[in-house]
Design an enzyme around this catalytic site. Structure first.
Site, mmCIF file in Angstrom:
data_model
loop_
_atom_site.group_PDB
_atom_site.id
_atom_site.type_symbol
_atom_site.label_atom_id
_atom_site.label_comp_id
_atom_site.label_asym_id
_atom_site.label_seq_id
_atom_site.Cartn_x
_atom_site.Cartn_y
_atom_site.Cartn_z
ATOM 1 N N ASP A 27 0.836 -1.196 0.000
ATOM 2 C CA ASP A 27 0.000 0.000 0.000
ATOM 3 C C ASP A 27 0.871 1.246 0.000
ATOM 4 O O ASP A 27 1.763 1.397 0.835
ATOM 5 C CB ASP A 27 -0.894 -0.031 1.247
ATOM 6 C CG ASP A 27 -1.955 1.052 1.259
ATOM 7 O OD1 ASP A 27 -2.379 1.462 0.165
ATOM 8 O OD2 ASP A 27 -2.367 1.467 2.361
ATOM 9 N N HIS A 28 0.632 2.140 -0.935
ATOM 10 C CA HIS A 28 1.335 3.426 -1.024
ATOM 11 C C HIS A 28 2.857 3.269 -1.065
ATOM 12 O O HIS A 28 3.583 3.858 -0.244
ATOM 13 C CB HIS A 28 0.944 4.341 0.137
ATOM 14 C CG HIS A 28 -0.429 4.914 0.010
ATOM 15 N ND1 HIS A 28 -0.736 5.924 -0.877
ATOM 16 C CD2 HIS A 28 -1.587 4.606 0.650
ATOM 17 C CE1 HIS A 28 -2.017 6.218 -0.775
ATOM 18 N NE2 HIS A 28 -2.555 5.425 0.134
ATOM 19 N N GLU A 60 -1.975 5.779 -8.543
ATOM 20 C CA GLU A 60 -2.940 6.780 -8.083
ATOM 21 C C GLU A 60 -2.834 8.029 -8.934
ATOM 22 O O GLU A 60 -1.742 8.481 -9.276
ATOM 23 C CB GLU A 60 -2.708 7.121 -6.602
ATOM 24 C CG GLU A 60 -3.732 8.095 -6.044
ATOM 25 C CD GLU A 60 -3.686 8.213 -4.518
ATOM 26 O OE1 GLU A 60 -4.072 9.282 -4.010
ATOM 27 O OE2 GLU A 60 -3.275 7.250 -3.847
ATOM 28 N N LYS A 80 -12.759 12.456 7.947
ATOM 29 C CA LYS A 80 -12.833 12.562 6.495
ATOM 30 C C LYS A 80 -13.668 13.735 6.010
ATOM 31 O O LYS A 80 -13.457 14.253 4.926
ATOM 32 C CB LYS A 80 -13.383 11.253 5.917
ATOM 33 C CG LYS A 80 -12.534 10.032 6.265
ATOM 34 C CD LYS A 80 -13.074 8.768 5.621
ATOM 35 C CE LYS A 80 -12.332 7.532 6.117
ATOM 36 N NZ LYS A 80 -10.889 7.576 5.847
ATOM 37 N N HIS A 87 -9.365 4.710 -2.010
ATOM 38 C CA HIS A 87 -8.593 4.809 -0.777
ATOM 39 C C HIS A 87 -9.383 5.647 0.224
ATOM 40 O O HIS A 87 -10.344 6.313 -0.124
ATOM 41 C CB HIS A 87 -7.241 5.476 -1.049
ATOM 42 C CG HIS A 87 -6.264 4.587 -1.732
ATOM 43 N ND1 HIS A 87 -4.956 4.468 -1.323
ATOM 44 C CD2 HIS A 87 -6.390 3.755 -2.794
ATOM 45 C CE1 HIS A 87 -4.317 3.613 -2.111
ATOM 46 N NE2 HIS A 87 -5.174 3.183 -3.016
ATOM 47 N N ASN A 99 -10.339 0.271 0.162
ATOM 48 C CA ASN A 99 -9.337 0.186 1.226
ATOM 49 C C ASN A 99 -9.950 0.478 2.587
ATOM 50 O O ASN A 99 -10.693 1.459 2.746
ATOM 51 C CB ASN A 99 -8.204 1.178 0.966
ATOM 52 C CG ASN A 99 -7.285 0.736 -0.159
ATOM 53 O OD1 ASN A 99 -7.630 -0.128 -0.955
ATOM 54 N ND2 ASN A 99 -6.118 1.338 -0.222
ATOM 55 N N ASP A 104 -8.718 0.697 6.672
ATOM 56 C CA ASP A 104 -7.662 0.666 7.678
ATOM 57 C C ASP A 104 -8.160 1.264 8.995
ATOM 58 O O ASP A 104 -8.128 0.625 10.045
ATOM 59 C CB ASP A 104 -6.426 1.429 7.170
ATOM 60 C CG ASP A 104 -5.237 1.320 8.126
ATOM 61 O OD1 ASP A 104 -5.300 0.515 9.075
ATOM 62 O OD2 ASP A 104 -4.236 2.022 7.918
ATOM 63 N N THR A 105 -8.661 2.490 8.942
ATOM 64 C CA THR A 105 -9.091 3.167 10.165
ATOM 65 C C THR A 105 -10.136 2.359 10.930
ATOM 66 O O THR A 105 -10.096 2.287 12.166
ATOM 67 C CB THR A 105 -9.641 4.566 9.830
ATOM 68 O OG1 THR A 105 -8.608 5.343 9.214
ATOM 69 C CG2 THR A 105 -10.117 5.287 11.079
#
EC number: 4.1.2.13
Length: 309
Positions: A82-83, A134, A184, A211, A254, A256-257
């Protein structure tokens, strides 16, 4: 079953108008919670590793944990970087056995982004590895990604077509209003579906990626705050918005949080309710169960990838 690439599962997701969850992993309990959920839901998975995860857990440990997950579940699993910030980190992960890498050169000018991405694509494709890139920049903070609101830009549909054609990339992360981290939106959540629909029309059949797509589930924020946390005003992408995005060619979402919040909330609750406990297996086990429950919900009710294997 060995690690797989995303090609086949993205093709099925695109045709079926659902998305595959790409879950960030940092330790054993997180991986176990995710894969146990996917096994019960009969869903393919993308387990992705950020720069922060590589630094925290070390690449060798994460790779072996993912291999153990495959042995335990026999699920089709993609191991994804990722990234990736440059060619060298992508090359290292490809050489280490990752089946998918993301090169994020979105902070560079358009032509330089193309040049860097094309170099990664050429190296990866020669070794059977797929590449995500991206175009456009998401605001927010997550691990090594830190983009201010004024530097965030939405993806231009016509540039997206040119970018895909010139780089040969396998999937493209686009910016339509999501952002990294737990904060966000300041006002009402809003995604630019008109832009997404235009990109989907111009890149017919091509897998897109979102993302910064955690929902920041209110129940976990509330639990964290109830048991000593301080996460005021956290707000994510509503789940119905993500389901709608999957109908427009978004094949990878994606998350994650939401993993961090679920695990932290469960651990805080466990330690507060039993302050005499000093056995990590008990409070980490609670975190693992919270992740499993949350991921099952995401797969079944948000991503739509249940019963697709």
């Amino acid at each position: 079953m060995p690690l797989v690439t995303s090609k086949e599962i993205f093709n099925k997701a695109y045709d079926g108008k659902y998305a595959i969850g790409a879950f960030n992993v940092n330790n054993m309990e997180i991986i176990q919670g995710i894969v146990d959920a996917a096994k019960e839901e009969k869903s393919p998975l993308i387990l992705q590793v950020s720069a922060g995860a590589r630094k925290y857990a070390k690449p060798a440990y994460l790779k072996k944990l993912v291999e153990a997950a495959i042995m335990d579940t026999d699920l089709p699993i993609v191991l994804h970087l990722d990234h990736g910030e440059d060619f060298e980190i992508c090359k290292q992960c490809i050489d280490d056995g990752f089946t998918s890498v993301m090169i994020d050169a979105s902070h560079h000018p358009f032509e330089e982004n193309i040049e860097i991405t094309k170099r990664v694509v050429e190296y990866a494709h020669a070794r059977g590895v797929v590449v995500e890139a991206e175009l456009g920049r998401l605001a927010g903070i997550e691990d090594a990604v830190n983009v201010s609101e004024k530097d965030a830009t939405f993806t231009d549909p016509n540039q997206a077509v040119e970018f895909v054609k010139r780089t040969g990339v396998d999937s493209l992360a686009i910016a339509i209003g999501t952002s990294h981290g737990a904060y966000k939106f300041k006002g009402e959540p809003n995604l630019d579906y008109e832009r997404l629909e235009k990109i989907t029309q111009l890149l017919d059949g091509f897998p897109l990626v979102l993302h910064g797509a955690s929902t920041v589930l209110p129940e976990f924020v509330e639990l964290c705050n109830t048991y000593g946390g301080n996460i005021p005003g956290a707000k994510g992408v509503p789940e119905e918005m993500l389901r709608r995005a999957a109908s427009f060619g978004v094949c990878k979402i994606n998350i994650d949080t939401d993993l961090r919040l679920a695990m932290t909330a469960a651990i805080r609750k466990s330690l507060t309710e039993d302050p005499k406990n000093f056995d990590p297996r008990k409070y980490l086990g609670a975190g693992r169960e919270a992740i499993k429950s949350m991921v099952r919900h995401k797969i079944a009710n948000v991503l739509g990838s249940s019963n697709t294997i």
